[in-house]
Design a protein around this motif. Structure first.
Motif, short mmCIF file in Angstrom:
data_model
loop_
_atom_site.label_atom_id
_atom_site.label_comp_id
_atom_site.label_asym_id
_atom_site.label_seq_id
_atom_site.Cartn_x
_atom_site.Cartn_y
_atom_site.Cartn_z
N GLY A 62 -13.14 82.90 100.83
CA GLY A 62 -14.01 81.75 100.60
C GLY A 62 -14.54 81.64 99.18
O GLY A 62 -15.58 81.01 98.94
N ALA A 63 -13.83 82.26 98.21
CA ALA A 63 -14.24 82.16 96.80
C ALA A 63 -13.05 81.73 95.95
O ALA A 63 -12.64 82.43 95.02
CB ALA A 63 -14.78 83.51 96.32
N PRO A 64 -12.47 80.55 96.25
CA PRO A 64 -11.24 80.13 95.57
C PRO A 64 -11.41 79.89 94.07
O PRO A 64 -10.44 80.03 93.31
CB PRO A 64 -10.86 78.83 96.28
N THR A 65 -12.63 79.52 93.62
CA THR A 65 -12.80 79.29 92.18
C THR A 65 -12.66 80.59 91.38
O THR A 65 -12.39 80.55 90.18
CB THR A 65 -14.17 78.66 91.89
N LEU A 66 -12.85 81.74 92.05
CA LEU A 66 -12.60 83.01 91.37
C LEU A 66 -11.13 83.12 90.98
O LEU A 66 -10.80 83.70 89.94
CB LEU A 66 -13.00 84.17 92.29
#
Length: 326
Positions: A62-66
């Protein structure tokens, strides 16, 4: 605990990635594949596996921008830090055969990447487009190097994995599966630790990807560049940077976006993507003139990278303060 997870994850990614490449190359050589094909595909994909696993795991967590932060930040670090630091130790040669052609491909991939990012997200559609461009690049490279066997042989000789005797099937499979397991565990630890740190300091996962994760996953290229400078093979280091950046843009983001939508933060559209393109363009004068990246130029590149890190830290601090006020 979060810092331990990040450090342990990075170490595990580097070690497991090496074993994955070793096992894959051994199996490919025993299967009769040529060094040319192995070098351009298996070695290239294997060395990009840590970043790829980090991107996919970030989407699942749930941290795709990483993931996009890792890709963009790694390319910036490669162009400025991985070229700049070795150049301070010894002049970085920019006269290797076909390096100008590969630089043009890298710049083209950067432009395509930025164009696809303008709609605000990378979906499976953009992922397939990036992988299609990657396929064309691989075919073009294999055909081009087959047309220049002397040059390709010299370049392949620089890859340590292709100069060593292949392992037995048993050892190769152990290296392959052990590397895959290690990569999965390392990526998971790195992503969990990075997300925890981002939440602790109130900054976005994208900024953590641009800084901590990107710098960590660029360490193998940095070590390669420093060792190449010490040994006098600086053209290899520049070629590795260009090849790594192409794979970051096309392979890593292409595969990652197949597993889930990767949103593009507004700050990337305003600043970070253009910093990535500008960093890549800095290599053009040196390669176009077939000159060296000297100590002064290397120091300037390092200063630019430090300045970019300071900018990210300042913008993150401002965003955190604004969030507190809200």
């Amino acid at each position: 605990m979060a810092y331990f997870q990040v450090v342990a994850g990075l170490v595990l990614l580097v070690v497991a990635g090496d074993y994955l490449v070793r096992g894959s190359v051994s199996l490919a050589m025993r299967a009769g594949l040529s060094k040319l094909v192995i070098g351009l595909t298996i070695v290239a994909f294997g060395t990009s596996a840590p970043e790829m696993l980090v991107g996919v795991d970030a989407v699942f967590k749930g941290a795709p921008t990483l993931a996009i932060g890792n890709v963009v930040g790694s390319n910036i670090a490669n162009a400025l830090l991985v070229v700049g630091l070795p150049a301070v130790l010894a002049p970085m040669t920019c006269s290797a055969p076909k390096i100008g052609r590969n630089l043009a491909i890298m710049l083209g991939a950067s432009v395509v990447f930025i164009a696809l990012a303008q709609d605000g997200a990378f979906t499976w559609v953009e992922g397939l487009m990036l992988l299609a461009f990657l396929g064309m690049f691989l075919v073009f490279s294999i055909v081009g190097r087959k047309a220049c066997p002397v040059e390709s042989a010299a370049q392949m000789a620089e890859m340590e994995e292709l100069d060593r005797k292949p392992d037995t099937y048993k050892v190769a499979f152990l290296c392959l599966f052990g590397g895959l397991i290690g990569l999965a565990l390392g990526a998971d630890m790195l992503v969990i630790g990075s997300v925890d740190i981002a939440r602790e300091f109130g900054i976005s996962e994208a900024v953590i990807g641009l800084t901590l994760v990107a710098l960590g996953t660029s360490l193998p290229e940095l070590v390669t560049g420093v060792m190449a400078a010490i040994r006098g093979h600086c053209d290899v280091a520049v070629g590795n940077v260009i090849g790594s950046n192409i794979f970051n843009l096309l392979a890593i983001m292409g595969v990652t976006s197949l597993f889930g939508t990767v949103p593009v933060p507004d700050s990337f559209l305003r600043v970070d993507l253009w910093v990535m393109l500008g960093s890549s363009l800095l290599l053009v004068p040196f390669i176009k003139l077939r000159s060296n990246v000297g100590k002064l130029s290397g120091a300037a590149m390092i200063a630019l990278y430090i300045g970019y890190m300071v900018y990210l830290a300042h913008s993150s601090e401002s965003a955190a303060v604004m969030g507190l006020h809200v």
